[in-house]
Design an enzyme around this catalytic site. Sequence first.
Site, PDB file in Angstrom:
ATOM      1  N   TYR A 254      31.325  86.261  91.749  1.00 45.66           N
ATOM      2  CA  TYR A 254      30.819  85.318  92.497  1.00 45.66           C
ATOM      3  C   TYR A 254      31.522  84.348  93.318  1.00 45.66           C
ATOM      4  O   TYR A 254      32.792  84.218  92.768  1.00 45.66           O
ATOM      5  CB  TYR A 254      29.732  84.612  91.456  1.00 45.66           C
ATOM      6  CG  TYR A 254      28.610  84.999  90.993  1.00 45.66           C
ATOM      7  CD1 TYR A 254      27.647  85.683  91.756  1.00 45.66           C
ATOM      8  CD2 TYR A 254      28.710  85.359  89.485  1.00 45.66           C
ATOM      9  CE1 TYR A 254      26.557  86.293  91.510  1.00 45.66           C
ATOM     10  CE2 TYR A 254      27.524  86.204  88.973  1.00 45.66           C
ATOM     11  CZ  TYR A 254      26.617  86.647  89.503  1.00 45.66           C
ATOM     12  OH  TYR A 254      25.627  87.226  89.210  1.00 45.66           O
TER      13      TYR A 254
ATOM     14  N   GLU B  90      21.784  92.869  99.832  1.00 49.47           N
ATOM     15  CA  GLU B  90      22.502  92.886  98.567  1.00 49.47           C
ATOM     16  C   GLU B  90      23.280  94.205  98.503  1.00 49.47           C
ATOM     17  O   GLU B  90      22.628  95.257  99.126  1.00 49.47           O
ATOM     18  CB  GLU B  90      21.696  92.668  97.252  1.00 49.47           C
ATOM     19  CG  GLU B  90      20.443  93.439  97.491  1.00 49.47           C
ATOM     20  CD  GLU B  90      19.645  92.995  95.849  1.00 49.47           C
ATOM     21  OE1 GLU B  90      20.285  92.975  94.896  1.00 49.47           O
ATOM     22  OE2 GLU B  90      18.351  92.879  96.127  1.00 49.47           O
TER      23      GLU B  90
ATOM     24  N   GLY C 194      22.093  85.781  92.829  1.00 52.31           N
ATOM     25  CA  GLY C 194      20.726  86.458  93.471  1.00 52.31           C
ATOM     26  C   GLY C 194      19.713  85.909  92.604  1.00 52.31           C
ATOM     27  O   GLY C 194      19.469  84.924  91.884  1.00 52.31           O
TER      28      GLY C 194
ATOM     29  N   ASN D 194      24.689  89.726  96.189  1.00 49.87           N
ATOM     30  CA  ASN D 194      23.963  89.349  97.078  1.00 49.87           C
ATOM     31  C   ASN D 194      24.831  88.256  98.020  1.00 49.87           C
ATOM     32  O   ASN D 194      25.878  87.492  97.669  1.00 49.87           O
ATOM     33  CB  ASN D 194      23.003  88.189  96.304  1.00 49.87           C
ATOM     34  CG  ASN D 194      22.167  89.066  95.490  1.00 49.87           C
ATOM     35  OD1 ASN D 194      21.063  89.414  95.842  1.00 49.87           O
ATOM     36  ND2 ASN D 194      22.447  89.050  94.082  1.00 49.87           N
TER      37      ASN D 194
ATOM     38  N   PHE E 293       7.648 100.642  95.106  1.00 53.20           N
ATOM     39  CA  PHE E 293       7.641 101.742  94.250  1.00 53.20           C
ATOM     40  C   PHE E 293       6.408 101.556  93.044  1.00 53.20           C
ATOM     41  O   PHE E 293       6.524 100.322  92.795  1.00 53.20           O
ATOM     42  CB  PHE E 293       8.939 101.814  93.292  1.00 53.20           C
ATOM     43  CG  PHE E 293       9.970 102.213  94.356  1.00 53.20           C
ATOM     44  CD1 PHE E 293       9.966 103.808  94.743  1.00 53.20           C
ATOM     45  CD2 PHE E 293      10.917 101.605  95.204  1.00 53.20           C
ATOM     46  CE1 PHE E 293      10.972 104.074  95.698  1.00 53.20           C
ATOM     47  CE2 PHE E 293      11.744 102.100  95.945  1.00 53.20           C
ATOM     48  CZ  PHE E 293      11.807 103.488  96.268  1.00 53.20           C
TER      49      PHE E 293
ATOM     50  N   ILE F  26      28.380  98.188  94.954  1.00 53.78           N
ATOM     51  CA  ILE F  26      29.602  98.895  95.184  1.00 53.78           C
ATOM     52  C   ILE F  26      29.644 100.015  94.165  1.00 53.78           C
ATOM     53  O   ILE F  26      29.252  99.799  93.112  1.00 53.78           O
ATOM     54  CB  ILE F  26      30.621  97.524  95.211  1.00 53.78           C
ATOM     55  CG1 ILE F  26      30.589  96.818  96.442  1.00 53.78           C
ATOM     56  CG2 ILE F  26      32.327  98.612  95.263  1.00 53.78           C
ATOM     57  CD1 ILE F  26      31.378  95.611  96.066  1.00 53.78           C
TER      58      ILE F  26
ATOM     59  N   ARG G 215      17.206 105.222 104.381  1.00 50.72           N
ATOM     60  CA  ARG G 215      15.828 105.193 104.359  1.00 50.72           C
ATOM     61  C   ARG G 215      15.161 103.977 104.392  1.00 50.72           C
ATOM     62  O   ARG G 215      16.021 102.876 104.265  1.00 50.72           O
ATOM     63  CB  ARG G 215      15.310 105.698 102.850  1.00 50.72           C
ATOM     64  CG  ARG G 215      15.613 104.811 101.854  1.00 50.72           C
ATOM     65  CD  ARG G 215      14.983 105.426 100.611  1.00 50.72           C
ATOM     66  NE  ARG G 215      15.522 104.700  99.434  1.00 50.72           N
ATOM     67  CZ  ARG G 215      15.004 103.270  99.047  1.00 50.72           C
ATOM     68  NH1 ARG G 215      13.864 102.858  99.630  1.00 50.72           N
ATOM     69  NH2 ARG G 215      15.382 102.700  97.675  1.00 50.72           N
TER      70      ARG G 215
ATOM     71  N   THR H  85      24.463  94.053  91.729  1.00 49.10           N
ATOM     72  CA  THR H  85      24.436  93.943  92.995  1.00 49.10           C
ATOM     73  C   THR H  85      25.125  92.830  93.354  1.00 49.10           C
ATOM     74  O   THR H  85      25.101  91.559  92.786  1.00 49.10           O
ATOM     75  CB  THR H  85      23.278  94.050  93.643  1.00 49.10           C
ATOM     76  OG1 THR H  85      22.162  93.175  93.272  1.00 49.10           O
ATOM     77  CG2 THR H  85      22.479  95.292  93.615  1.00 49.10           C
TER      78      THR H  85
ATOM     79  N   HIS I  42      31.497 101.264  92.240  1.00 52.60           N
ATOM     80  CA  HIS I  42      32.595 101.208  91.299  1.00 52.60           C
ATOM     81  C   HIS I  42      32.393 100.336  90.075  1.00 52.60           C
ATOM     82  O   HIS I  42      31.500  99.200  90.267  1.00 52.60           O
ATOM     83  CB  HIS I  42      33.871 100.330  92.226  1.00 52.60           C
ATOM     84  CG  HIS I  42      35.051 100.258  91.465  1.00 52.60           C
ATOM     85  ND1 HIS I  42      35.756 100.979  91.105  1.00 52.60           N
ATOM     86  CD2 HIS I  42      35.555  98.913  90.917  1.00 52.60           C
ATOM     87  CE1 HIS I  42      37.042 100.380  90.123  1.00 52.60           C
ATOM     88  NE2 HIS I  42      36.824  99.231  90.250  1.00 52.60           N
TER      89      HIS I  42
END
Length: 155
Positions: free
Chosen positions: A101, A89, A25, A39, A119, A92, A114, A37, A94
């Site tokens: 990848y 993205e 990403g 991607n 932000f 998980i 949401r 994350t 964990h």
Amino acid sequence: GLCGKVIRAQMAHTLATFRGTVVHGFGRGSKELGIPTANLDEENVEKLPESVKQGIYHGWALVEGDVPRKAVMSVGWNPFYQNTKRSAEIHILHKFDKDFYDAGIRMLVTGYLRPEKNFPSLEALITAIHDDIAAASAALDDPALNALQHDAFFS
């Protein structure tokens, strides 16, 4: 019969399922946020159903060779393409000891948390993500949603 009832109940709790490949990403997730994350490749992001709008979702994710795990997914616009293509993205819930990848990933989306929003600071974003993770984890503990980690989609 009971089997049909169970399947209907599960369908009612599944917004979408999809498969993809984990790609590199923008490097923001891990480095800036401390929240790694996965991607999704753009070809599979393009296939996301229209019902999956921009925003934050929860569900179960399976990385090749692992087991389904709780996950939060962010669907947004890809800044690399002047926000004309969607991006997705998955975080998980964990700690993995290595990158995955190019691995296949499956996601069963169980709910909407949401809308996507801007932000005022990095700290505010990080707080919101941690709130999302807590909300997703709690939602997925619900027996109906918890059962979906055993869905046939993952076998």
